[in-house]
Design a protein around this motif. Sequence first.
Motif, short mmCIF file in Angstrom:
data_model
loop_
_atom_site.label_atom_id
_atom_site.label_comp_id
_atom_site.label_asym_id
_atom_site.label_seq_id
_atom_site.Cartn_x
_atom_site.Cartn_y
_atom_site.Cartn_z
N SER A 1 0.70 -1.20 0.14
CA SER A 1 0.06 0.21 -0.16
C SER A 1 0.66 1.24 -0.07
CB SER A 1 -0.90 0.15 1.21
OG SER A 1 -0.14 0.40 2.51
N TYR A 2 0.20 2.47 -0.16
CA TYR A 2 0.87 3.79 -0.08
C TYR A 2 1.11 4.12 1.36
CZ TYR A 2 0.25 4.35 -5.00
OH TYR A 2 0.30 4.24 -6.27
N HIS A 3 0.73 3.41 2.20
CA HIS A 3 0.75 3.51 3.54
C HIS A 3 2.53 3.20 4.09
CE1 HIS A 3 -3.39 4.17 3.81
NE2 HIS A 3 -3.68 2.85 3.55
N ALA A 4 2.88 4.04 5.17
CA ALA A 4 4.03 3.68 5.63
C ALA A 4 4.15 2.35 6.49
CB ALA A 4 4.79 4.90 6.58
N GLY A 5 4.93 1.49 5.96
CA GLY A 5 5.30 0.17 6.85
C GLY A 5 4.28 -0.87 6.80
N GLY A 6 3.17 -0.90 5.92
CA GLY A 6 2.28 -2.09 6.10
C GLY A 6 0.86 -1.71 5.09
N CYS A 7 -0.04 -2.45 5.37
CA CYS A 7 -1.33 -2.57 4.80
C CYS A 7 -2.35 -2.68 5.85
CB CYS A 7 -1.57 -3.43 3.71
SG CYS A 7 -0.39 -3.48 2.36
N ASN A 8 -3.65 -2.38 5.45
CA ASN A 8 -4.88 -2.67 5.92
C ASN A 8 -5.27 -3.93 5.49
OD1 ASN A 8 -5.54 -0.25 7.59
ND2 ASN A 8 -5.29 0.76 5.62
N PHE A 9 -5.98 -4.81 6.56
CA PHE A 9 -6.50 -6.14 6.36
C PHE A 9 -7.78 -6.29 6.84
CE2 PHE A 9 -2.13 -7.03 4.92
CZ PHE A 9 -2.21 -7.79 4.01
N ALA A 10 -8.85 -6.71 6.40
CA ALA A 10 -10.15 -7.23 6.94
C ALA A 10 -10.03 -8.58 7.41
CB ALA A 10 -11.11 -6.76 6.13
N LEU A 11 -10.47 -8.78 8.56
CA LEU A 11 -10.42 -10.09 8.98
C LEU A 11 -11.74 -10.83 8.84
CD1 LEU A 11 -7.82 -8.68 10.47
CD2 LEU A 11 -7.96 -10.66 12.12
N SER B 1 6.40 -7.00 8.52
CA SER B 1 7.12 -7.72 9.41
C SER B 1 6.43 -9.07 9.44
CB SER B 1 7.71 -7.28 10.90
OG SER B 1 6.40 -6.98 11.58
N VAL B 2 4.87 -9.17 9.03
CA VAL B 2 4.11 -10.45 9.46
C VAL B 2 4.31 -11.16 8.33
CG1 VAL B 2 2.70 -9.15 10.89
CG2 VAL B 2 2.05 -9.58 8.46
N ASP B 3 5.10 -11.09 7.16
CA ASP B 3 5.49 -11.73 6.17
C ASP B 3 5.32 -13.15 6.28
OD1 ASP B 3 5.71 -12.43 3.03
OD2 ASP B 3 7.63 -12.81 3.98
N SER C 1 -1.48 -16.14 15.09
CA SER C 1 -2.43 -15.21 15.35
C SER C 1 -2.15 -13.89 14.68
CB SER C 1 -2.95 -15.28 16.83
OG SER C 1 -1.47 -14.82 17.51
N VAL C 2 -3.14 -13.21 14.67
CA VAL C 2 -2.64 -11.77 14.23
C VAL C 2 -2.08 -10.93 15.35
CG1 VAL C 2 -3.43 -9.33 13.41
CG2 VAL C 2 -4.72 -11.60 12.66
N PRO C 3 -0.90 -10.41 14.92
CA PRO C 3 -0.06 -9.72 16.12
C PRO C 3 -0.89 -8.14 16.51
CG PRO C 3 1.29 -9.78 14.07
CD PRO C 3 -0.24 -10.44 13.64
N ASP C 4 -0.51 -8.14 17.79
CA ASP C 4 -1.23 -6.82 18.42
C ASP C 4 -0.40 -5.61 17.65
OD1 ASP C 4 -3.11 -8.20 19.98
OD2 ASP C 4 -1.21 -8.45 21.41
#
Length: 202
Positions: free
Chosen positions: A160-170, A181-183, A199-202
Amino acid sequence: LWREALRAFEQEKFFVRPPHGPIYSRVIPLFVCPSDFDTQEPQDVGHYYKMAFTNYLGVWGTDYTRRDGILFLDSRTRIVDIRDGTTNTIMIGERPPSTDYLLGWWYAGWGQARDGSCEYLMGARELNNYAQYVGICPPGPYHYAPGHVENPCDTFHFWSYHAGGCNFALADGSVRFLSYSVDPILPALATRAGREVASVPD
């Protein structure tokens, strides 16, 4: 809009011919990321179409050959089928459209294998089987990592264009921002019944 699409398909099965134009050129604000200026309006695809896009793709698991996630062509996944738990299974992830605007249509695109892959569906370790990019991009699998709009190979992974990662819907309905880093555990989060301990990290 859904009724318009049904009527259009009753008249013409091929989705880029009239009367589909007023539908596929319509930008759906919910489908686009405010940080992606290219998706705020329809873009020219070749000299024929003005296409609207989506930044949010359904996660169909590991890659387009496995369909071990929640959303894939003709999926009928139920909550009870998500044995890894709805709080630990991603359902939608973020990725801008491809550089040439041939992938990332929100409406009825074929994707790379006439199944929606890399169009509006993608896996956590997606493969490149797209005729336009075979020979240009490695075959994969691709990893969750930062991308750049001018790199066609970044079409095959979430970014994404966001710094450091992406948004995901669970699958439980929540939305989480996941860092790159969750790759290593993303494939486990993408499968619905892999029985992985992740599990999804906090």
